[in-house]
Scaffold this active site. Structure first.
Site, mmCIF file in Angstrom:
data_model
loop_
_atom_site.group_PDB
_atom_site.id
_atom_site.type_symbol
_atom_site.label_atom_id
_atom_site.label_comp_id
_atom_site.label_asym_id
_atom_site.label_seq_id
_atom_site.Cartn_x
_atom_site.Cartn_y
_atom_site.Cartn_z
ATOM 1 C CG ASP A 40 43.079 64.930 50.683
ATOM 2 O OD1 ASP A 40 42.568 64.739 51.801
ATOM 3 O OD2 ASP A 40 43.661 64.026 50.048
ATOM 4 C CB SER A 41 38.593 66.358 54.007
ATOM 5 O OG SER A 41 39.236 67.353 54.776
ATOM 6 C CG ASP A 79 45.904 66.282 53.358
ATOM 7 O OD1 ASP A 79 46.872 65.551 53.617
ATOM 8 O OD2 ASP A 79 44.738 66.006 53.663
ATOM 9 C CD GLU A 178 40.915 58.890 57.875
ATOM 10 O OE1 GLU A 178 39.745 59.076 57.469
ATOM 11 O OE2 GLU A 178 41.912 59.433 57.355
#
Length: 268
Positions: A40-41, A79, A178
């Site tokens: 979704d980046s 994602d 992350e």
């Protein structure tokens, strides 16, 4: 082809990169990357949003389909975007299933927390492989107050360790960590039977992931825990400027780029 089960048995570190289109996915796959993440980046990198929050399930599905069609060997993970999961379990399962049925993803990734443990269990029960994601979860940026390092105090670190184990027990086949301290990531990796994939989490994870724009040097900025392995932005800028200059000067198109049909000489 790489499978979720195959990731568990790898001796070499797992490599994962994002891709949001067929052209990039084909390059990533040809380079031998193990996992392609349709992240979704894409909201920040490909769609022009200020965050990942506006990304829709339709946008992820469309781009996952493009990536899957161009990928032969890598595992394709889609994602789950903001609010496509976690509201109601049945809807979450249907949305995840759509990414497998319609977009041909091999698995889904979920930004995880206490609320996603049972959902992970249910998805895996019906045949949807789940990659969990702990530490910095960008979909919670408004709650976290920014993209800051997570797990930096004892309580927060212990919660991440506990949630990692819970998601592994629930059936997740891998875990993204992350922007957490390297020693925390190492402890989680040591504690789990499933592979960990780090981004800003140090060298002790079972694999590493980066956003493709950061890895190849396409964006104007990259996070401090990333590394640019090329200067694609500079190469693109040079090529586009060269094209503009050639058109403006009359250098392009040249004779070799054109065709003259002799039978049309008397057209006027």
């Amino acid at each position: 082809m790489t499978t979720t089960r195959g990731l568990r048995g790898r001796e070499a570190p797992i490599t994962m990169l994002t891709a949001y289109d067929a052209t990039t996915a084909a390059v990533v796959d040809e380079a031998g990357i193990d996992v392609v993440l349709v992240g979704d980046s894409m909201g920040n990198t490909a769609l022009g949003y200020d965050s990942t929050l506006p990304v829709t399930l339709d946008e992820v599905a469309s781009r996952t389909g493009a990536v899957a069609r161009a990928t032969e060997d890598a595992l394709v993970v889609a994602d789950m975007p903001f609010l496509s999961f976690g509201v109601e379990e049945a809807e979450s399962v249907r949305n995840a299933g759509r990414l497998l049925k319609e977009a041909d993803a091999d698995a889904v990734k979920i930004e995880s927390g206490p609320h996603t443990v049972e959902m992970t269990r249910r998805m895996t029960e019906v045949g949807i492989p789940v990659m969990a994601h702990l530490g910095l979860t960008p979909q919670h940026v408004n709650q976290l107050g920014g993209y800051t390092r997570q797990g930096t105090d004892q309580d927060a670190a212990e919660e991440i360790v506990e949630l990692a184990g819970a998601h592994a027990d629930a059936g997740a086949f891998a875990l993204v960590l992350e922007h957490v301290p390297a020693n925390l990531a190492g402890a989680v990796t040591e504690a789990l039977d499933i592979p960990t994939i780090g981004i800003g989490a140090g060298p002790d994870c079972d694999g590493q992931v980066l956003v493709i724009d950061d890895a190849v040097g396409l964006g104007e900025w990259s996070p401090p825990f990333s590394r640019q392995f090329g200067d694609v932005r500079g190469e693109m800028l040079g090529a586009v400027e060269g094209y503009r200059e050639a058109v403006e000067s009359g250098e392009f198109p040249a004779d070799e780029h054109s065709h003259v049909e002799s039978e049309l000489e008397d057209l006027y």
